[in-house]
Enzyme design. Structure first.
Site, short mmCIF file in Angstrom:
data_model
loop_
_atom_site.label_atom_id
_atom_site.label_comp_id
_atom_site.label_asym_id
_atom_site.label_seq_id
_atom_site.Cartn_x
_atom_site.Cartn_y
_atom_site.Cartn_z
N HIS A 129 -5.19 -43.70 -11.87
CA HIS A 129 -6.22 -44.58 -11.31
C HIS A 129 -5.81 -46.01 -11.67
CE1 HIS A 129 -10.20 -46.56 -11.23
NE2 HIS A 129 -10.58 -45.60 -10.42
N ASP A 207 -6.61 -40.85 -20.16
CA ASP A 207 -7.75 -41.22 -19.33
C ASP A 207 -8.49 -39.92 -19.01
OD1 ASP A 207 -9.42 -41.55 -17.16
OD2 ASP A 207 -8.01 -42.76 -15.99
N GLN A 210 -11.89 -37.81 -15.49
CA GLN A 210 -12.11 -36.64 -14.61
C GLN A 210 -11.95 -35.32 -15.34
OE1 GLN A 210 -13.33 -37.00 -11.70
NE2 GLN A 210 -12.79 -39.07 -11.05
N LYS A 233 -19.91 -40.14 -14.70
CA LYS A 233 -19.27 -39.00 -14.04
C LYS A 233 -19.64 -37.69 -14.71
CE LYS A 233 -15.18 -41.74 -12.85
NZ LYS A 233 -15.31 -42.08 -11.43
N CYS A 372 -8.85 -45.78 -5.50
CA CYS A 372 -8.29 -46.58 -6.60
C CYS A 372 -7.00 -45.98 -7.13
CB CYS A 372 -9.30 -46.76 -7.74
SG CYS A 372 -10.78 -47.60 -7.23
N1 7TS Z 1 -9.87 -43.03 -14.32
C1 7TS Z 1 -10.05 -42.06 -13.39
C2 7TS Z 1 -9.15 -40.88 -13.38
C3 7TS Z 1 -11.08 -42.19 -12.48
O1 7TS Z 1 -11.26 -41.24 -11.58
C4 7TS Z 1 -11.92 -43.33 -12.53
C5 7TS Z 1 -13.01 -43.55 -11.52
C6 7TS Z 1 -11.70 -44.27 -13.53
C7 7TS Z 1 -10.66 -44.10 -14.40
C8 7TS Z 1 -12.56 -45.48 -13.70
O2 7TS Z 1 -13.81 -45.12 -14.15
P1 7TS Z 1 -14.95 -46.25 -14.33
O3 7TS Z 1 -16.17 -45.46 -14.64
O4 7TS Z 1 -14.52 -47.12 -15.42
O5 7TS Z 1 -15.02 -46.96 -13.01
N2 7TS Z 1 -12.77 -42.91 -10.31
C9 7TS Z 1 -13.44 -43.09 -9.15
C10 7TS Z 1 -13.16 -42.34 -8.02
O6 7TS Z 1 -12.30 -41.47 -7.95
N3 7TS Z 1 -13.98 -42.74 -7.04
O7 7TS Z 1 -14.77 -43.71 -7.49
C11 7TS Z 1 -14.45 -43.93 -8.82
#
Ligand code: 7TS
Length: 415
Positions: A129, A207, A210, A233, A372
């Site tokens: 990401h 990370d 997910q 999430k 992303c």
């Molecule tokens: N890393 C991964 C693997 C992600 O899927 C996401 C967000 C992030 C980092 C960032 O997370 P945040 O909460 O700091 O924004 N992924 C997604 C997505 O797949 N669609 O919208 C956000």
């Protein structure tokens, strides 16, 4: 045969999430398949936030009055729940952040700023990401280290041979890798990767955005140095996340943001820092968010992460099987056995955004775009995909509705 110890009452779980009984576009049932972007919230979490604001709203770590004490206790209880949930050794290793993105930036701007320089290498992967690429690029531009990327194989898994070869270069200081890809769904062998990184003298950051919502995670067993994830999430609120870091690293790291709560003493000539984890929590924290996340963790733990994982594997395997039967549809990533609850695909003749819009008109929420992960899409040779992503409350009937929606879209485009 289904292992009954790994099932739960799906209807009861769905009833816990008020939004699932709302109608979409005023009249169609909501079929929410965009869980990789953000998950829905159970009543227990919504009520915990409501109760905080209604009955004991106050700042934490400051007042001696009863409300502040109550708020502080709830905030710190949430930290303890999260420590248990990921099996960290101490609550001092649990830092509240705004989410995965902030957690990774924190490590870059503190550990990275001190430990990375000219001649050093940070190893990342092609499937990251943006939040696990861009913070390192920003720092590399300033500090002069190099970022190298572990390539991926045709089946959407990491090229572990290439990883081993890249590690042989003694200049790798840090390996940063996504636990589960938000597009391919690939579950990376992070335990093995961390072990190899350590053997090569490098630290490892995972990370977990997910993975943590979907499977049991034990940071001690992984022996991971840093692990970042987001509350929203994992059925928790937005605006809150966690950075886990091994205590020895966190102790040695300088603070990032300065302000209230992160200091021990402040003089005009200079300041000293508070103990962990407060050294990294400057300013009034996200109190309601942390409390809400604590209740989310309660909910997930009571249901059982092994059961949630098993349920999602069933749904994902079913979705992949049904999607693979749709003519003109191309799936990306490994097969169900090596995959998280994500199905990204392209559909011949229909742009992902058009497809997502048509599906939405039938109440089916999916995401379209690069998610992303632009370098990954460049690697796949496509600008965008459509993505259905599943969670603990999704049903096989919802997968059927998605498939029906795809056939309808085909008709709309007269393909
Ligand atoms: N890393 C991964 C693997 C992600 O899927 C996401 C967000 C992030 C980092 C960032 O997370 P945040 O909460 O700091 O924004 N992924 C997604 C997505 O797949 N669609 O919208 C956000």
């Amino acid at each position: 045969m289904t292992d009954l110890t790994l099932t739960y009452d799906l209807e009861a779980v769905r009833a816990d999430f008020p939004i699932l009984s709302e109608k979409h576009h005023d009249d169609v049932p909501l079929i929410y398949l965009d869980n990789a972007a953000s998950s829905q919230k159970p009543l227990k979490v919504i009520e915990a936030i409501d109760t905080y604001y209604r009955t004991y709203n106050a700042n934490v770590h400051r007042g001696v009055h009863k409300l502040s004490e109550q708020a502080t206790k709830a905030y710190e209880d949430a930290r303890i729940k999260i420590r248990r949930f990921i099996n960290a050794g101490s609550k001092r290793e649990i830092i509240f952040t705004r989410g995965t993105t902030e957690g990774i930036n924190l490590v870059a701007q503190t550990w990275g700023r001190v430990n990375l320089g000219v001649g050093d290498v940070v190893l990342s992967t092609v499937m990251e990401h943006h939040s696990n690429i861009v913070p390192w690029q920003i720092l590399a531009a300033e500090k002069g280290f190099t970022i190298k990327y572990i390539p991926i194989l045709e089946d959407g898994t990491l090229d572990m041979g290439a990883y081993a070869a890249l590690l042989r270069d003694n200049s790798v200081k840090l390996v940063v890798v996504v636990h589960v890809s938000n597009v391919l769904g690939t579950v990376n062998p992070v335990a093995e990767m961390i072990q190899q990184a350590h053997a090569a003298g490098a630290l490892a950051l995972v990370d977990g955005a997910q993975s943590i919502p979907h499977m049991p995670v034990d940071v001690k067993a992984l022996d991971v140095d840093f692990f970042a994830f987001s509350g929203h999430k994992m059925i928790g609120p937005t605006g809150i996340g966690i950075l886990y870091g091994k205590r020895e690293h966190l102790e040695a790291m300088p603070p990032w943001m300065g302000g209230g709560d992160m200091i021990e003493t402040v003089r005009l000539e200079g300041s000293t820092w508070n103990e962990l984890p407060y050294k990294f929590e400057a300013g009034t924290p996200i109190i309601a968010g942390a409390i809400g996340l604590g209740y989310a963790v309660d909910y997930l733990s009571e249901l059982g992460m092994d059961k949630i994982h098993a349920h999602e594997q069933t749904i994902t395997a079913y979705a992949l099987e049904r999607l693979s039967e749709v003519p003109g549809l191309k799936l990306y990533g490994p097969d169900a056995a090596q995959k998280g609850a994500v199905a990204a695909f392209s559909f011949e003749g229909i742009h992902p955004h058009d497809l997502a819009q048509i599906l939405d008109s039938g109440g089916i929420a999916v995401r379209a775009g690069h998610h992303c992960a632009m370098p990954l899409h460049t690697h796949l040779g496509i600008p965008a995909t459509t993505r259905a992503s599943f969670y603990l409350y999704n049903t096989t009937q919802e997968v059927d509705a998605l498939i029906e929606g795809l056939y309808k879209s085909k008709k709309t485009f007269a393909l």
